[in-house]
Design an enzyme around this catalytic site. Structure first.
Site, PDB file in Angstrom:
ATOM      1  N   GLU A   1       4.726  -5.119   7.065  1.00  0.00           N
ATOM      2  CA  GLU A   1       3.988  -4.064   7.768  1.00  0.00           C
ATOM      3  C   GLU A   1       4.490  -3.856   9.196  1.00  0.00           C
ATOM      4  O   GLU A   1       4.508  -2.742   9.709  1.00  0.00           O
ATOM      5  CB  GLU A   1       2.484  -4.386   7.787  1.00  0.00           C
ATOM      6  CG  GLU A   1       1.790  -4.264   6.430  1.00  0.00           C
ATOM      7  CD  GLU A   1       1.833  -5.539   5.591  1.00  0.00           C
ATOM      8  OE1 GLU A   1       2.654  -6.437   5.881  1.00  0.00           O
ATOM      9  OE2 GLU A   1       1.027  -5.625   4.641  1.00  0.00           O
TER      10      GLU A   1
ATOM     11  N   ALA B   1       0.874  -1.180   0.000  1.00  0.00           N
ATOM     12  CA  ALA B   1       0.000   0.000   0.000  1.00  0.00           C
ATOM     13  C   ALA B   1       0.909   1.226   0.000  1.00  0.00           C
ATOM     14  O   ALA B   1       2.082   1.146   0.386  1.00  0.00           O
ATOM     15  CB  ALA B   1      -0.881  -0.016   1.236  1.00  0.00           C
TER      16      ALA B   1
ATOM     17  N   GLY C   1       0.699  -5.033   0.877  1.00  0.00           N
ATOM     18  CA  GLY C   1      -0.487  -5.088   0.020  1.00  0.00           C
ATOM     19  C   GLY C   1      -0.194  -5.732  -1.329  1.00  0.00           C
ATOM     20  O   GLY C   1      -1.089  -6.300  -1.955  1.00  0.00           O
TER      21      GLY C   1
ATOM     22  N   GLU D   1      -0.546  -9.281  -0.752  1.00  0.00           N
ATOM     23  CA  GLU D   1      -1.970  -9.548  -0.496  1.00  0.00           C
ATOM     24  C   GLU D   1      -2.774  -9.544  -1.796  1.00  0.00           C
ATOM     25  O   GLU D   1      -3.649 -10.396  -2.005  1.00  0.00           O
ATOM     26  CB  GLU D   1      -2.515  -8.509   0.498  1.00  0.00           C
ATOM     27  CG  GLU D   1      -1.936  -8.695   1.894  1.00  0.00           C
ATOM     28  CD  GLU D   1      -2.239  -7.548   2.841  1.00  0.00           C
ATOM     29  OE1 GLU D   1      -2.105  -6.375   2.418  1.00  0.00           O
ATOM     30  OE2 GLU D   1      -2.608  -7.809   3.992  1.00  0.00           O
TER      31      GLU D   1
HETATM   32  N1  CAA Z   1       4.665   3.239  -0.555  1.00  0.00           N
HETATM   33  C1  CAA Z   1       5.091   4.395  -1.074  1.00  0.00           C
HETATM   34  N2  CAA Z   1       6.267   4.546  -1.723  1.00  0.00           N
HETATM   35  C2  CAA Z   1       7.024   3.448  -1.851  1.00  0.00           C
HETATM   36  C3  CAA Z   1       6.652   2.198  -1.328  1.00  0.00           C
HETATM   37  C4  CAA Z   1       5.397   2.106  -0.668  1.00  0.00           C
HETATM   38  N3  CAA Z   1       4.936   0.948  -0.185  1.00  0.00           N
HETATM   39  N4  CAA Z   1       7.646   1.303  -1.598  1.00  0.00           N
HETATM   40  C5  CAA Z   1       8.595   1.979  -2.265  1.00  0.00           C
HETATM   41  N5  CAA Z   1       8.229   3.280  -2.425  1.00  0.00           N
HETATM   42  C6  CAA Z   1       8.986   4.340  -3.087  1.00  0.00           C
HETATM   43  C7  CAA Z   1      10.150   4.797  -2.219  1.00  0.00           C
HETATM   44  O1  CAA Z   1       9.730   5.715  -1.247  1.00  0.00           O
HETATM   45  C8  CAA Z   1      11.057   5.408  -3.274  1.00  0.00           C
HETATM   46  O2  CAA Z   1      10.551   6.687  -3.604  1.00  0.00           O
HETATM   47  P1  CAA Z   1      11.571   7.950  -3.709  1.00  0.00           P
HETATM   48  O3  CAA Z   1      12.469   7.610  -4.856  1.00  0.00           O
HETATM   49  O4  CAA Z   1      10.645   9.102  -3.983  1.00  0.00           O
HETATM   50  O5  CAA Z   1      12.301   8.020  -2.428  1.00  0.00           O
HETATM   51  C9  CAA Z   1      10.837   4.508  -4.484  1.00  0.00           C
HETATM   52  O6  CAA Z   1       9.600   3.850  -4.271  1.00  0.00           O
HETATM   53  C10 CAA Z   1      11.909   3.442  -4.632  1.00  0.00           C
HETATM   54  O7  CAA Z   1      12.009   2.736  -3.395  1.00  0.00           O
HETATM   55  P2  CAA Z   1      13.404   2.492  -2.624  1.00  0.00           P
HETATM   56  O8  CAA Z   1      14.345   3.625  -2.894  1.00  0.00           O
HETATM   57  O9  CAA Z   1      13.074   2.199  -1.200  1.00  0.00           O
HETATM   58  O10 CAA Z   1      13.909   1.186  -3.399  1.00  0.00           O
HETATM   59  P3  CAA Z   1      14.872   0.053  -2.842  1.00  0.00           P
HETATM   60  O11 CAA Z   1      15.222  -0.792  -4.031  1.00  0.00           O
HETATM   61  O12 CAA Z   1      15.990   0.640  -2.047  1.00  0.00           O
HETATM   62  O13 CAA Z   1      13.978  -0.810  -1.810  1.00  0.00           O
HETATM   63  C11 CAA Z   1      11.962  -1.956  -1.100  1.00  0.00           C
HETATM   64  C12 CAA Z   1      12.887  -1.548  -2.281  1.00  0.00           C
HETATM   65  C13 CAA Z   1      12.695  -2.947  -0.207  1.00  0.00           C
HETATM   66  C14 CAA Z   1      10.731  -2.621  -1.702  1.00  0.00           C
HETATM   67  C15 CAA Z   1      11.582  -0.692  -0.287  1.00  0.00           C
HETATM   68  O14 CAA Z   1      11.101   0.290  -1.185  1.00  0.00           O
HETATM   69  C16 CAA Z   1      10.523  -0.928   0.748  1.00  0.00           C
HETATM   70  O15 CAA Z   1      10.817  -1.462   1.810  1.00  0.00           O
HETATM   71  N6  CAA Z   1       9.250  -0.508   0.489  1.00  0.00           N
HETATM   72  C17 CAA Z   1       8.182  -0.568   1.428  1.00  0.00           C
HETATM   73  C18 CAA Z   1       7.684  -1.985   1.616  1.00  0.00           C
HETATM   74  C19 CAA Z   1       6.559  -2.028   2.661  1.00  0.00           C
HETATM   75  O16 CAA Z   1       6.754  -1.745   3.819  1.00  0.00           O
HETATM   76  N7  CAA Z   1       5.335  -2.420   2.215  1.00  0.00           N
HETATM   77  C20 CAA Z   1       4.191  -2.518   3.089  1.00  0.00           C
HETATM   78  C21 CAA Z   1       3.354  -1.288   2.962  1.00  0.00           C
HETATM   79  S1  CAA Z   1       2.033  -1.261   4.125  1.00  0.00           S
HETATM   80  C22 CAA Z   1       0.806  -2.199   3.465  1.00  0.00           C
HETATM   81  O17 CAA Z   1       0.934  -2.750   2.382  1.00  0.00           O
HETATM   82  C23 CAA Z   1      -0.463  -2.314   4.268  1.00  0.00           C
HETATM   83  C24 CAA Z   1      -1.398  -3.380   3.823  1.00  0.00           C
HETATM   84  O18 CAA Z   1      -1.357  -4.494   4.308  1.00  0.00           O
HETATM   85  C25 CAA Z   1      -2.412  -3.157   2.815  1.00  0.00           C
END
Ligand code: CAA
Length: 258
Positions: free
Chosen positions: A132, A65, A109, A112
């Site tokens: 999460e 998400a 998400g 999911e």
């Molecule tokens: N939401 C918003 N932006 C996101 C995102 C997310 N879930 N995942 C990645 N991005 C964005 C980053 O902020 C970044 O943007 P900027 O360039 O503007 O800074 C861009 O995408 C690239 O990401 P990274 O620089 O972090 O890329 P990376 O290769 O270093 O890492 C990753 C990749 C490990 C996937 C890392 O991006 C990450 O950990 N993302 C979040 C994963 C996460 O926590 N997901 C769960 C979300 S909560 C949820 O989903 C609730 C639910 O159950 C419905």
């Protein structure tokens, strides 16, 4: 209609939806999910489409998400909006099969949404996880429930409690994905698989999906009775006559989807 966060294409009888927010690793914003819901509804209503494929990019199916969209929301906001559930469950209401073709990250998400599809084809680069917990929350769209049903309590619990990712090999061993293909072949293989399904008798396809899904919602005895009744009802279709005649006559069936 014009979409901003997804791309939609028709490949013969296959409806292809590609998540397309590359700068955010396909984070599932509310706009993206609304567009996904519309695209699914359009393919559901399109008689030419017999199966759908949902995919992302080489780097990410979807990284979850959209954290930036939800970070400032209050409890009252998310509770009143029923945040995450409204709109997200559209996928689970599709009657036509939807194949998730996953390369790269399928996190939170993203994992999911992949699990809401009917099965997951994984590229050898796929990584699945429910991270999460690492951002101070818990899965909000079925992660604790569907992952547990797919991979069992121990692995689901460990993944949800630690945020550890599973690679494609582990996901296949655990039963989360149906099979692994080389990343370069993922989309072709998913479309080929979807074409094969779309070529089967449509009523049988819809009934098969309904019946397999019933296994998650009912007792074994009730599920078997449900399956038996659907099996009987296929004998009312022209396609059952055609399929069995074709077998007996040693030729390919020509299904009319009725
Ligand atoms: N939401 C918003 N932006 C996101 C995102 C997310 N879930 N995942 C990645 N991005 C964005 C980053 O902020 C970044 O943007 P900027 O360039 O503007 O800074 C861009 O995408 C690239 O990401 P990274 O620089 O972090 O890329 P990376 O290769 O270093 O890492 C990753 C990749 C490990 C996937 C890392 O991006 C990450 O950990 N993302 C979040 C994963 C996460 O926590 N997901 C769960 C979300 S909560 C949820 O989903 C609730 C639910 O159950 C419905």
């Amino acid at each position: 209609m014009a979409y901003e966060c997804i791309e939609v294409d028709k490949r013969g009888p296959v409806g292809l939806i590609t998540l397309n927010r590359p700068k955010a690793l396909n984070a599932l914003s509310s706009q993206l999910m609304a567009e996904l819901g519309e695209a699914l509804a359009a393919f559901e209503a399109d008689d030419e489409v017999g199966c759908m494929v949902l995919t992302g990019s080489e780097k990410a199916f979807a990284a979850g998400a959209d954290i930036k969209e939800m970070q400032s929301k209050s409890f009252a906001d998310v509770f009143s909006e029923d945040f995450i559930t409204s709109g997200w469950e559209d996928l689970t209401r599709c009657r036509k099969p939807v194949i998730a073709a996953v390369a790269g990250y399928a996190l939170g998400g993203g994992c999911e949404v992949a699990m809401m599809c009917d099965f997951i084809l994984a590229a050898d680069t796929a990584k699945f996880g429910q991270p999460e917990i690492t951002i101070g929350t818990i899965p909000g769209s079925g992660g604790t429930q569907r992952l547990t049903r797919f991979v069992g309590k121990s692995k689901a619990m460990e993944m949800c409690l630690t945020g550890r990712m599973m690679d494609a090999e582990e996901a296949e061993r655990a039963g989360l994905v149906s099979r692994i293909v080389p990343a370069a072949e993922l989309l072709d293989e998913a479309i080929k698989t979807a074409e094969r399904i779309a070529g089967m008798s449509r009523p049988s396809v819809l009934m098969t999906k309904e019946s397999v899904n019933r296994a998650y919602e009912t007792t074994l005895a009730e599920g078997i009775k449900y399956e038996r009744r659907l099996f009987h009802s296929t004998f009312a279709t022209e396609d059952q006559k055609e399929g069995m005649s074709a077998f007996a006559e040693k030729r390919q069936p020509n299904f009319k989807h009725r």
